[in-house]
Design an enzyme around this catalytic site. Sequence first.
Site, PDB file in Angstrom:
ATOM      1  N   HIS A  66       5.295   3.329   4.828  1.00 43.89           N
ATOM      2  CA  HIS A  66       4.882   4.417   5.721  1.00 43.89           C
ATOM      3  C   HIS A  66       3.363   4.476   5.813  1.00 43.89           C
ATOM      4  O   HIS A  66       2.787   4.495   6.913  1.00 43.89           O
ATOM      5  CB  HIS A  66       5.439   5.746   5.195  1.00 43.89           C
ATOM      6  CG  HIS A  66       5.030   6.938   5.990  1.00 43.89           C
ATOM      7  ND1 HIS A  66       5.893   7.591   6.855  1.00 43.89           N
ATOM      8  CD2 HIS A  66       3.857   7.632   6.049  1.00 43.89           C
ATOM      9  CE1 HIS A  66       5.268   8.614   7.415  1.00 43.89           C
ATOM     10  NE2 HIS A  66       4.026   8.655   6.942  1.00 43.89           N
ATOM     11  N   GLU A  67       2.690   4.501   4.673  1.00 47.25           N
ATOM     12  CA  GLU A  67       1.232   4.602   4.670  1.00 47.25           C
ATOM     13  C   GLU A  67       0.588   3.304   5.150  1.00 47.25           C
ATOM     14  O   GLU A  67      -0.446   3.329   5.836  1.00 47.25           O
ATOM     15  CB  GLU A  67       0.731   4.964   3.272  1.00 47.25           C
ATOM     16  CG  GLU A  67       1.229   6.312   2.759  1.00 47.25           C
ATOM     17  CD  GLU A  67       0.883   7.468   3.684  1.00 47.25           C
ATOM     18  OE1 GLU A  67      -0.158   7.395   4.384  1.00 47.25           O
ATOM     19  OE2 GLU A  67       1.650   8.456   3.723  1.00 47.25           O
TER      20      GLU A  67
ATOM     21  N   HIS B  74       0.439   3.369   8.944  1.00 48.86           N
ATOM     22  CA  HIS B  74      -0.691   4.150   9.466  1.00 48.86           C
ATOM     23  C   HIS B  74      -1.976   3.321   9.420  1.00 48.86           C
ATOM     24  O   HIS B  74      -2.727   3.251  10.402  1.00 48.86           O
ATOM     25  CB  HIS B  74      -0.894   5.410   8.625  1.00 48.86           C
ATOM     26  CG  HIS B  74       0.138   6.468   8.826  1.00 48.86           C
ATOM     27  ND1 HIS B  74       0.583   6.857  10.071  1.00 48.86           N
ATOM     28  CD2 HIS B  74       0.790   7.268   7.922  1.00 48.86           C
ATOM     29  CE1 HIS B  74       1.479   7.822   9.934  1.00 48.86           C
ATOM     30  NE2 HIS B  74       1.621   8.087   8.647  1.00 48.86           N
TER      31      HIS B  74
END
Length: 224
Positions: free
Chosen positions: A28-29, A32
């Site tokens: 997820h990170e 980004h």
Amino acid sequence: MDFSGLFNFDWKSVPFRLIAFVIAFSLHEWAHAYVAWKLGDDTAKREGRLTVNPLPHIDPFGLILILFGPFGWARPVPVNPLNFRGNKRKGMVLVAAAGPFVNLVLALLFTVLYGFFMLSGSLTGLSDKAVYAIHVTLISSISINCGLVVFNLLPIPPLDGSKIFRFLAPPRWDGFFYKLELYGPWALLLLIFIPALQGVLYYPLYWLSSGVTYVANLILALFF
């Protein structure tokens, strides 16, 4: 899909929730950071966040919550939209949406993998402990990734949904969103710690899970 595991604590599930957490939050990170980097901002890369290594992404309190409670979070990836090429507001929408999108893909992937194991009989002959470990890890991965999609898309600062909503809205609304940022964390804490409010997320989770399961069944039908 049964989401009771998101709302109830079970000591035996902790190691498997940890595995699911590491995969879900790391990617997820990373998503980004990767999208921001592709758009021209290397802030996250310079701070060591353009990686799937979970250590730079872990927030201790968020880790404890995801292991022993219904939700959790990782350290936010630093982003400077002034470095983006092209439309800065569109860039922020893409960066914010990247994390939940990856979790959606992971939820589908783990659902297909779970269905494959169940339909193919691949677990036959394994010990009960091994079957339990695989089963709970996959279920935890599906549940946590679905939970992250729904949770992060809430329009509550500092969640990804608030950034998507803010930068899709006209710039004249920025003042409203700035004020919302002052109260968003408090609303988020109420959502996390008041069980009655957690129930509000059950139906979005159920609908998302149903959609993921439907698509996974279509994919599995090609092989079974």
